[in-house]
Design an enzyme around this catalytic site. Sequence first.
Site, PDB file in Angstrom:
ATOM      1  N   GLU A  16       2.877   5.528   9.084  1.00  0.00           N
ATOM      2  CA  GLU A  16       2.884   4.124   8.612  1.00  0.00           C
ATOM      3  C   GLU A  16       4.101   3.424   9.201  1.00  0.00           C
ATOM      4  OE1 GLU A  16       2.712   3.145   4.210  1.00  0.00           O
ATOM      5  OE2 GLU A  16       4.099   1.588   4.891  1.00  0.00           O
ATOM      6  N   HIS A 180      -2.504  -1.119   3.595  1.00  0.00           N
ATOM      7  CA  HIS A 180      -1.049  -1.255   3.474  1.00  0.00           C
ATOM      8  C   HIS A 180      -0.741  -2.376   2.482  1.00  0.00           C
ATOM      9  CE1 HIS A 180       3.020  -2.500   4.614  1.00  0.00           C
ATOM     10  NE2 HIS A 180       3.179  -1.255   5.038  1.00  0.00           N
ATOM     11  N   ASP A 302       7.828   4.690   7.295  1.00  0.00           N
ATOM     12  CA  ASP A 302       7.870   3.265   6.975  1.00  0.00           C
ATOM     13  C   ASP A 302       8.974   2.576   7.794  1.00  0.00           C
ATOM     14  OD1 ASP A 302       6.840   0.963   5.919  1.00  0.00           O
ATOM     15  OD2 ASP A 302       7.387   1.355   3.839  1.00  0.00           O
TER      16      ASP A 302
HETATM   17 MN    MN Z   1       5.006  -0.072   5.340  1.00  0.00          MN
END
Ligand code: MN
Length: 351
Positions: A16, A180, A302
Amino acid sequence: MTSAAGRRDFRRIATEEAFTTPEMVDGCRQIVKSGWNSLDLTFWRGLLFRENDPRLADLLDVDEQRLARMDADGVDMQILSLTAPGVQFFEPGTAADIARASNDRLAATIARHPTRYAGLAAFAPQDPANAVKEMERAIGELKLNGFIVNSHTNGEYLDAEKFWPILECAEALDAPIYIHPRALPEGPDANYRDLGLWTAMWGFQVETGLHGARLLFSGVFDRFPKLKIVLGHMGEGLPYWVYRLDYMYPKMLRMMPRPLEMKPSDYLKRNFAITTSGMNHVPALKYCLEVLGAENILWAIDYPYQDCDEAVAFLNEAPISDEDRATIYARNAERLFKIAPADPLERTVAR
Ligand code: MN
């Protein structure tokens, strides 16, 4: 710190990882000028105008500091996706143009660094028929690895019948949709504004957890049984709630349009995968391993919103088996996103 031995032992695919494009930045500058009070624009105002904030440069970069940080922490590959809220707050024509340009840039980035990047394609759910065309192009021509949807589109969720062509297309292409977070839609957001609760601290999970629950209880997985949805942040709260989903579901049947063919927890295991993005927390990982199994958990950082070294140290040191560690670090990502297993002789990441 991470041990050198630990770094060598596992292929690491981070699932991600955010980027943006000049086209999306231009589009955001345009709607920031409109004075619209959307919380997603509050986020983008921070990216565009906060002094000494490195995030915009980090999001635009795919050739320099991103690769250097991956090398420094032993990250083999990032699966890139257009940062929140993606194209979903633009008007449909602009959204489709930005999605297409971003997917082209993504494919070019992967072509420059084929062992370091994979990518999730953006599309504009605002126009489902056009979205399906871009989805087919993204997998068929651009060879991207799945899709990114930043939760709601104008307050609507993918379980709505108008979006079923999108779900049908993802299932037919055997390509997962990563849902997301973005800020809650306008209306329910009032009690999230004054304490900063609309942010990634709480509200993003409320919004995205609702999206996952809507998909689960709407019955779309009975219609599209092979559809795979990926949720970040250890499943956006859904795994923690699983006992209650199963316990309460039979009592709430009268409120639902149709009964489900399986228990809620069965869909959670069959149709969802979760990632560790931004949740470098051992008790949460151990809990999710117990209720979902290692085959349903993928590793993520992230980037650039959270630290790469912390995400690596978290999974290197988590008290789980090395078999589970290898599965979470890369094998699930290879299987779900159709990424070729690494040739051991070609693993040239500087370590
Ligand atoms: Mn994210």
